[in-house]
Design a protein around this motif. Structure first.
Motif, mmCIF file in Angstrom:
data_model
loop_
_atom_site.group_PDB
_atom_site.id
_atom_site.type_symbol
_atom_site.label_atom_id
_atom_site.label_comp_id
_atom_site.label_asym_id
_atom_site.label_seq_id
_atom_site.Cartn_x
_atom_site.Cartn_y
_atom_site.Cartn_z
ATOM 1 N N TRP A 1 -4.809 -7.463 -1.293
ATOM 2 C CA TRP A 1 -3.950 -6.276 -1.440
ATOM 3 C C TRP A 1 -4.529 -5.498 -2.604
ATOM 4 O O TRP A 1 -4.528 -4.271 -2.364
ATOM 5 C CB TRP A 1 -2.538 -6.539 -1.323
ATOM 6 C CG TRP A 1 -2.060 -7.168 0.037
ATOM 7 C CD1 TRP A 1 -2.717 -7.600 1.083
ATOM 8 C CD2 TRP A 1 -0.821 -7.729 -0.008
ATOM 9 N NE1 TRP A 1 -1.605 -8.396 1.957
ATOM 10 C CE2 TRP A 1 -0.552 -8.608 1.214
ATOM 11 C CE3 TRP A 1 0.381 -7.799 -0.783
ATOM 12 C CZ2 TRP A 1 0.580 -9.203 1.701
ATOM 13 C CZ3 TRP A 1 1.426 -8.721 -0.401
ATOM 14 C CH2 TRP A 1 1.746 -9.286 0.849
ATOM 15 N N ASN B 1 -6.627 -1.952 -2.394
ATOM 16 C CA ASN B 1 -5.914 -0.528 -2.942
ATOM 17 C C ASN B 1 -6.476 -0.041 -4.284
ATOM 18 O O ASN B 1 -5.694 0.501 -5.044
ATOM 19 C CB ASN B 1 -4.373 -0.806 -2.899
ATOM 20 C CG ASN B 1 -4.054 -1.028 -1.366
ATOM 21 O OD1 ASN B 1 -3.848 0.214 -0.768
ATOM 22 N ND2 ASN B 1 -3.794 -2.060 -0.775
ATOM 23 N N ALA C 1 0.987 -1.020 -0.024
ATOM 24 C CA ALA C 1 -0.034 -0.027 0.057
ATOM 25 C C ALA C 1 0.849 1.355 0.074
ATOM 26 O O ALA C 1 0.492 2.234 -0.667
ATOM 27 C CB ALA C 1 -1.013 -0.171 1.105
#
Length: 575
Positions: free
Chosen positions: A375, A379, A342
């Motif tokens: 992830w 994001n 991130a």
């Protein structure tokens, strides 16, 4: 001609119990296989079957012990029930005997021109003595090498009442998942190639540490000695299932309309992605000049610290895609973890001023099962390109596919689909020396053509800048792909098209065989309607898909309303 409805039966209570035990139900991936094929379907449970109208095609996904009676009754009343595997109770009720499980091995499919297809586990059946039902057997399965003697049929169809049961010895959804994503989470190095051409045991966890192909039986060799994996087995399994389904439905007097894979007039796509790595502005300029010379767009995967503002401005001005190149390789200062992912992405978005919706991991770093995809979801990364080869000797269709697909989660997330489109690549930096030469180019493009996929080639600007041989290979890739009719798209364009295609639903056919479609506009979209044998249509309106003649109907959809498609040719979507 009637458009058959497809239902996938899933006993949610049985599934919940299995997930609680930590058991993966990858058979659930049959929904992704149908959506990938452009088919419209509905998930069903026990109440749907008892109360609602039965679909013409009923696929048994997740069942428990009492479900065979319910599903067989559906077959008796006219449905075509499709079964993958099935327990001994299924076999007994259908007058068959389940043989011991076999695998890994290869299946011979009942379609011309298809090579033996690798499977990891199969359960063949044989007809029991004194069987009551009309049984048709097709194809065969065998453990061991591709030419091993048959050990049972691949497909067995049982005529039952007004319908029937089509049973597969190989669990196709589970097989496709195993080929695309491996058989287990990546937690240790993979085994190296016996000939020394792919040292997977390099101490770096990577996507290719978890592949499911055989070093000996699944690789071929070019005239210059380059070893590669030539068969997109997963794509072939998908097409084998759909082709058999279309034929079976056609024999029942029905049809199964579907949204074609690419815009009207396109058969396959090519893609170039670029990994920034050393981040030299001079290498970016060389690469941008080369792209301008060849007249194609590319996806630029940028790793921190990235290029100068001048380079970013030129990349955007020349209409390339800026993407993320996540660095989790500790040798280059990277870290594997959600926070690192991130933070790197956020800093690059701030520097470039671009949202960035595509990613490829540096060194193809990968571990676990679904961490990376989670992830990406969190994001705003819509598409990933990490799953590809890292060595010279394992290039090609390493994960059994060249088609975009949505990966599946494990049991701890109830085997849901990740909202991340995976677009794997075939090879890196041809002619680099430690990677293969261009003798693999023709078999790669031919392999992609046969399954109408994406020929994705990865290059590094640093090598294009320093190596004339790599620049020559780049030009050869572009020239040969264009000669074969490939259209170059970015990863972002592929993702946009695939998601747009899947938002459409086919609601039926009118009396003239014209499909009705709901969904948002899709420029260049085409509905294919498989035709019964001997049917006639206007010249230029019939094409072959999955070995079946289909009439094409380019879409006309306005504001999401249900609007009939029209016949004839439509515009292409250039991506």
């Amino acid at each position: 001609m009637k458009a058959a409805r497809i239902g996938i039966y899933m006993d949610l209570k049985a599934a919940k119990r299995a997930w609680k035990r930590g058991e993966n139900l990858f058979i659930r991936y049959i929904g992704e296989i149908l959506a990938h094929g452009g088919l419209t379907f509905t998930w069903l449970d026990r109440s749907n079957l008892r109360e609602g109208p039965l679909p013409e095609v009923l696929i048994a996904s997740i069942t428990e012990d009492t479900d065979p009676e319910l599903l067989l009754r559906a077959a008796e009343t006219g449905s075509e029930v499709v079964l993958f595997g099935g327990n001994t109770d299924w076999a007994r009720r259908l007058g068959a005997e389940a043989l011991p499980a076999i695998g890994p091995g290869y299946a011979r499919v009942p379609h011309p021109g298809v090579p033996p297809l690798r499977f990891l586990r199969g359960i063949p059946w044989k007809a029991a003595a004194g069987k009551r039902l009309l049984v048709t057997e097709m194809g065969s399965v065998a453990a061991g090498a591709p030419g091993a003697p048959p050990q049972g049929p691949l497909i067995t169809r049982f005529a039952l009442g007004r319908g029937g049961v089509t049973r597969w010895a190989v669990n196709i959804p589970e097989t496709v998942v195993s080929l695309q994503q491996g058989t287990a989470p990546v937690t240790y190095d993979g085994s190296p190639a016996p000939d020394g051409s792919a040292n997977l045991d390099d101490g770096i966890l990577k996507a290719d540490d978890g592949f499911a192909l055989d070093w000996e039986w699944d690789r071929a060799q070019t005239a210059t000695g380059e070893r590669y994996f030539p068969h997109p087995y997963g794509d072939r399994w998908r097409e084998t299932f759909l082709r058999s389904l279309f034929h079976c439905v056609g024999e029942r007097g029905w049809t199964l309309p579907f949204i074609d894979r690419w815009p009207d007039g396109l058969s396959q796509i090519a893609m170039i992605s670029l990994d920034s790595d050393w981040n030299l502005d001079a290498s970016a300029d060389t690469t941008l000049d080369l792209l301008a010379e060849c007249g194609i767009p590319a996806t630029w995967c940028v790793m921190e610290p990235g290029y100068s503002d001048r380079v970013y401005a030129r990349i955007q001005r020349e209409e390339h895609e800026l993407a993320f190149h996540y660095n989790a390789y500790d040798g280059d200062g990277g870290v594997w973890g959600e926070t690192a992912f991130a933070d790197q992405l956020q800093r690059l978005r701030q520097v470039t001023g671009q949202m960035m919706v595509s990613n490829k991991n540096h060194y193809t770093r990968f571990q676990g099962w679904g961490e990376l995809f989670r992830w990406c979801e969190k994001n705003g990364i819509r598409s990933d390109q990490t799953r590809g080869p890292s060595k010279k000797g394992n290039i090609g269709f390493l994960f059994g596919t060249c088609q975009p697909y949505f990966p599946i989660a494990s049991a701890d997330e109830e085997n849901r689909l990740y909202n991340v489109l995976e677009i794997g690549f075939l090879t890196q930096d041809l002619n680099l020396g430690r990677i293969a030469d261009t003798s693999v180019l023709h078999p790669f493009l031919e392999g992609v053509e046969k399954v109408r996929g994406v020929a994705h080639f990865l290059f590094h600007p640093i090598h294009l800048h320093r190596e004339e041989g790599v620049r020559r290979a780049f030009r050869q890739v572009v020239q040969e792909a264009k000669r074969r009719g490939f259209r170059f798209w970015t990863g972002k364009a592929i993702d946009r098209w695939e998601r747009g295609r899947r938002r459409l639903s086919i609601t039926g056919l009118d009396d003239d065989g014209r499909p009705a479609v709901t969904g948002p506009p899709l420029l260049g979209g085409v509905v294919m309607v498989p035709l019964p044998e001997g049917a006639e249509a206007d010249e230029g309106q019939v094409v072959t898909r999955y070995g079946v003649p289909c009439r094409k109907w380019p879409l006309q959809i306005v504001r999401g309303e249900e609007v009939p498609a029209r016949s004839g040719k439509g515009k292409e979507d250039g991506g």
